[in-house]
Design an enzyme around this catalytic site. Structure first.
Site, PDB file in Angstrom:
ATOM      1  N   THR A   1       0.936  -1.141   0.148  1.00  0.00           N
ATOM      2  CA  THR A   1      -0.076  -0.068  -0.042  1.00  0.00           C
ATOM      3  C   THR A   1       0.957   1.176   0.120  1.00  0.00           C
ATOM      4  O   THR A   1       1.804   1.326   1.021  1.00  0.00           O
ATOM      5  CB  THR A   1      -1.007   0.162   1.268  1.00  0.00           C
ATOM      6  OG1 THR A   1      -1.779  -1.052   1.268  1.00  0.00           O
ATOM      7  CG2 THR A   1      -1.883   1.237   1.409  1.00  0.00           C
TER       8      THR A   1
ATOM      9  N   LYS B   1      -7.813   1.673  -3.094  1.00  0.00           N
ATOM     10  CA  LYS B   1      -7.490   1.154  -1.536  1.00  0.00           C
ATOM     11  C   LYS B   1      -7.535   2.217  -0.504  1.00  0.00           C
ATOM     12  O   LYS B   1      -8.179   1.968   0.469  1.00  0.00           O
ATOM     13  CB  LYS B   1      -6.091   0.600  -1.764  1.00  0.00           C
ATOM     14  CG  LYS B   1      -5.437   0.450  -0.285  1.00  0.00           C
ATOM     15  CD  LYS B   1      -5.756  -0.911   0.219  1.00  0.00           C
ATOM     16  CE  LYS B   1      -4.904  -0.671   1.909  1.00  0.00           C
ATOM     17  NZ  LYS B   1      -5.288  -1.814   2.460  1.00  0.00           N
TER      18      LYS B   1
ATOM     19  N   LYS C   1      -1.746   5.061   8.590  1.00  0.00           N
ATOM     20  CA  LYS C   1      -0.940   5.025   7.430  1.00  0.00           C
ATOM     21  C   LYS C   1      -1.830   5.519   6.138  1.00  0.00           C
ATOM     22  O   LYS C   1      -1.506   6.378   5.373  1.00  0.00           O
ATOM     23  CB  LYS C   1      -0.239   3.968   7.201  1.00  0.00           C
ATOM     24  CG  LYS C   1       0.360   3.536   5.981  1.00  0.00           C
ATOM     25  CD  LYS C   1       0.966   2.401   5.754  1.00  0.00           C
ATOM     26  CE  LYS C   1       1.382   2.311   3.965  1.00  0.00           C
ATOM     27  NZ  LYS C   1       2.145   0.916   3.705  1.00  0.00           N
TER      28      LYS C   1
END
Ligand code: NAD
Length: 293
Positions: free
Chosen positions: A93, A168, A243
């Protein structure tokens, strides 16, 4: 197929093991000794460097912490070292901008590359039930699909380069904000004297319903079994939610999108993580919310 796998941590370890189980010849590399030993035990051949792992590979999969690691490994060890016919798949990611830059550089060097971040945590990585959101051209998607299917239950083409990362972070921004909203609704319900199971029974069948409420209820003893029933251990670490929210806020600034709820969720998760809860499941933020007045 000969697959190089770089980054054998919490997620990559299980993913590489599933590629071996599917009959692939996996050559793996990580900087950390325990990760290497686990991969060896799971049937991976171990390389002494990322460059050695990718030499002769037909596919390269990376599962690294953040954009700087992906950009570094690609520049130092993959571009110009992996055979140009290899399909390059980054499952980490990372920020959309870095994903697009790395894919541009790879494309200019003659490689086909896709970004393929995952939804699902360590248990899904071990079980081979991840969901992959894939960004890149149609040809790259079709080449990556069978490899990703060996590690997941769903593989979805999100669009061109960077679209997997974009999907995402938009999804996780929504998840972060709905979890905060769910926690504050339970907090208010409690203060108004509502029985929380009754509130759950009503709201999970009414218009306040969301995944955060129905599948991942943050209140212990209410709804299905969730990390709330295990003192918020396991699940999806608050540090990783933070994050992803930071990546979403960076992307929103760059794209000029107005994201007030995402912004607020980021601030709240930052406070939660900074008070020593980074390893707790993200739904544990209900405790911080209920302590406020
Ligand atoms: P992790 O820190 O457990 O693993 C990362 C691994 O990369 C480590 O073993 C580290 O030694 C290795 N590494 C770092 N730099 C390297 C380099 N230059 N060369 C080789 N190896 C290197 O992290 P993780 O939990 O496995 O997460 C990996 C990625 O997946 C992250 O981008 C994370 O955001 C994403 N993700 C994690 C989860 C989760 O629940 N853990 C869920 C979805 C997505």
């Amino acid at each position: 197929m000969k697959i190089a796998f770089i980054g054998l941590g919490n997620m990559g370890g299980g993913m590489a093991a599933n590629l071996v189980k599917a009959g692939h010849e996996v050559t793996a590399f990580d900087l950390a000794e325990p990760a290497i030993e686990r991969a060896r035990g799971n049937g991976c051949a171990i390389a002494t460097s990322a460059a050695e792992a990718v030499a002769g590979a037909e596919a390269v999969v990376t599962m690294l912490p953040a954009g700087k690691h992906v950009a570094g490994v690609y520049a130092d060890s993959i571009i110009g070292t992996a055979p140009p016919a290899a399909i390059l798949i980054d499952c980490s990611t990372i920020d959309v901008a870095t994903a697009r830059q790395v894919e541009d550089v790879a494309g200019a060097a003659g490689y086909t590359m896709v970004d393929a971040p995952v939804s699902g945590g360590i248990a899904a990585a071990d079980a081979g039930t991840l969901t992959f959101m894939v960004g890149g051209g149609a040809a790259g998607f079709e080449r990556a699909r069978p490899i990703l299917e060996a590690m997941g239950k769903a593989v979805i083409h999100a669009g061109q380069a960077g679209a997997g990362q974009a999907a995402k972070i938009c999804n996780n921004m929504l998840l972060g904000a709905t979890m905060v909203a769910t926690c504050e609704a339970f907090g208010l319900a409690r203060k108004l004297g509502l029985d929380l199971q009754t509130f759950y029974d009503i709201s999970s069948k009414a218009s306040g319903q969301s995944w955060s409420m129905t599948s991942y209820c943050p209140v212990p003893g209410v709804g299905p079994d969730t990390p709330a029933d295990r003192n918020y251990e396991g699940g999806f670490a608050a540090a990783l939610m933070l994050k992803d929210l930071k990546l979403a806020m960076d992307a929103a600034r760059e794209a000029g999108a107005f994201v007030p709820m995402g912004d607020e969720a980021e601030e709240l998760f930052e406070r939660f993580v900074n008070s020593g809860n980074g390893n707790k499941d993200f739904s544990g933020i209900i405790r911080m919310i209920e302590e406020q007045h």
